[in-house]
Design an enzyme around this catalytic site. Structure first.
Site, mmCIF file in Angstrom:
data_model
loop_
_atom_site.group_PDB
_atom_site.id
_atom_site.type_symbol
_atom_site.label_atom_id
_atom_site.label_comp_id
_atom_site.label_asym_id
_atom_site.label_seq_id
_atom_site.Cartn_x
_atom_site.Cartn_y
_atom_site.Cartn_z
ATOM 1 N N LYS A 167 -1.155 -5.851 -14.026
ATOM 2 C CA LYS A 167 -0.322 -4.545 -14.572
ATOM 3 C C LYS A 167 -0.680 -5.026 -16.324
ATOM 4 O O LYS A 167 -0.314 -5.891 -16.892
ATOM 5 C CB LYS A 167 0.870 -3.914 -14.326
ATOM 6 C CG LYS A 167 1.095 -3.413 -13.554
ATOM 7 C CD LYS A 167 0.588 -1.803 -13.640
ATOM 8 C CE LYS A 167 0.994 -1.318 -12.043
ATOM 9 N NZ LYS A 167 0.408 -0.232 -11.746
ATOM 10 N N LYS A 266 -4.831 6.459 -4.097
ATOM 11 C CA LYS A 266 -3.341 6.826 -3.403
ATOM 12 C C LYS A 266 -2.816 8.376 -3.316
ATOM 13 O O LYS A 266 -3.079 9.102 -3.256
ATOM 14 C CB LYS A 266 -1.932 6.961 -4.962
ATOM 15 C CG LYS A 266 -1.858 5.964 -5.496
ATOM 16 C CD LYS A 266 -0.676 5.879 -6.422
ATOM 17 C CE LYS A 266 -0.956 4.479 -7.167
ATOM 18 N NZ LYS A 266 -2.483 3.944 -8.014
#
Length: 351
Positions: A167, A266
């Site tokens: 991240k 997703k």
């Protein structure tokens, strides 16, 4: 096969450590479980269950989550409650009929997944979450965490693990550049998938990428605040990029662009299995990788995603490394000391 009974439950699982949702953090995960019983052609009863958990709600500061699911858990729950009576005593193909026209992505995905499970389309792809799960480890640093703790996690990665997801766009550019170099100093063999969550301006993204060893970066997800700048980012720096949040837009249409190398998908945010398969075909036709990723589902949902990935893209390792933050499992064990069973869930409605 005829649906003989349906049961809708809600779960709530506290997290042992904060999980990132873009630049926000959550400390609890909530979702729904739909359980369906059917009578097959031989008169036997079959039972399956799916997790339906939009990535929405509030973060640790009480602010609404943004950039991911546009539907709330309440919306999905109320819609499902209204559907149960329409589905009972009906053929299981009605699940697919509703999924094909459903505008709430998590519900469309859940109903189509339930149909696939009941039809046996996932059979032969059983996954043991504590033995068989292949995933890319997720590396991020919490605000109250020392850099040494993150270094320790990097050092503890298995020697045969040669990729990781990091991240970025969480702190200053200087700190993030330093973080990448520290990770690679410990494990120079790693290929990194960076996830910026649209956290950089075009200028910041270029400045950031210019300080990194391009040979060690597999791609960066959503580098720019304005997705229209992603191609310009690639032309300036030559770093491949991927789409993630952009896929969640209901009007998204796939179009090949310079530097686009992967779609990080997703399913809980996209919709039905048919929609996923169409997107996969479009991407692969253009030579773009199709990679399944979690929406921070609990173990029931992660197990289903692992099985789907094994079927749809067996040569790709999915991004499902989020269960370590969960305090317990949900119906399917991943090796945690505790696994919530049906009696731990809140029954919302049965038909």
């Amino acid at each position: 096969m005829i649906i003989s009974a349906l049961h809708l439950y809600q779960y709530q699982i506290p997290l042992d450590k904060l999980l990132p949702v873009g630049s926000q953090r959550i400390d609890v995960r909530r979702g729904l479980v739909l359980k369906v019983e059917v009578i097959d052609e031989t008169g036997e009863t079959l039972t399956e269950q799916v997790e339906i958990a939009p990535l929405s709600g509030i973060d640790i500061d009480g602010n609404p989550l943004h950039g991911f699911s546009k539907e709330s858990l309440t919306q999905v729950s109320e819609k499902l409650e209204s559907l149960l009576e329409r589905l009972v005593q009906k053929p299981i193909d009605n699940l697919l009929d509703i999924a094909d026209i459903e505008y709430l992505p998590s519900l469309a995905f859940g109903l189509s997944l339930m149909h696939a499970k009941l039809k046996g389309q996932l059979n032969g792809h059983t996954i043991s979450l504590n033995e068989d799960l292949r995933t890319i480890p997720l590396l991020y640093r919490n605000s109250d965490e020392s850099i040494n703790a993150l270094r320790q996690r990097v050092g503890d990665l298995p020697a045969d693990m040669h990729a990781a997801k990091v991240k970025v766009s969480q702190t200053s550019l200087e700190e993030e550049v330093q973080l990448i170099h520290q990770i690679l100093a410990i494990r120079p063999d790693l290929k990194l998938r960076l996830d910026a969550n649209r956290g950089f301006s075009l200028e910041q993204a270029i400045d950031f990428a210019a300080c990194l060893p391009l040979a060690s970066i597999e791609y960066i997800e959503e580098p720019c605040q304005r997705p229209s700048d992603n191609a310009a980012f690639y032309e300036a720096i030559g770093m491949p990029w991927a789409l993630d949040e952009s896929l969640n837009d209901p009007i998204f249409q796939f179009a090949m662009q310079p530097g686009l190398t992967a779609l990080v998908v997703k399913p809980m945010l996209i919709g039905s299995l048919e929609k996923l398969q169409k997107l996969q075909a479009e991407a692969e036709h253009s030579g773009v990788r199709f990679i399944l990723s979690s929406s921070l589902e609990a173990s029931l949902g992660i197990e289903a995603l692992a099985r789907l990935s094994q079927i749809m893209i067996p040569d790709e390792i999915p991004g499902l490394d989020t269960l370590t933050a969960f305090s317990c499992d949900l119906l399917v064990g991943s090796g945690k000391p505790r696994c919530q069973s049906w009696i731990d869930l809140t029954l919302i409605k049965s038909c």
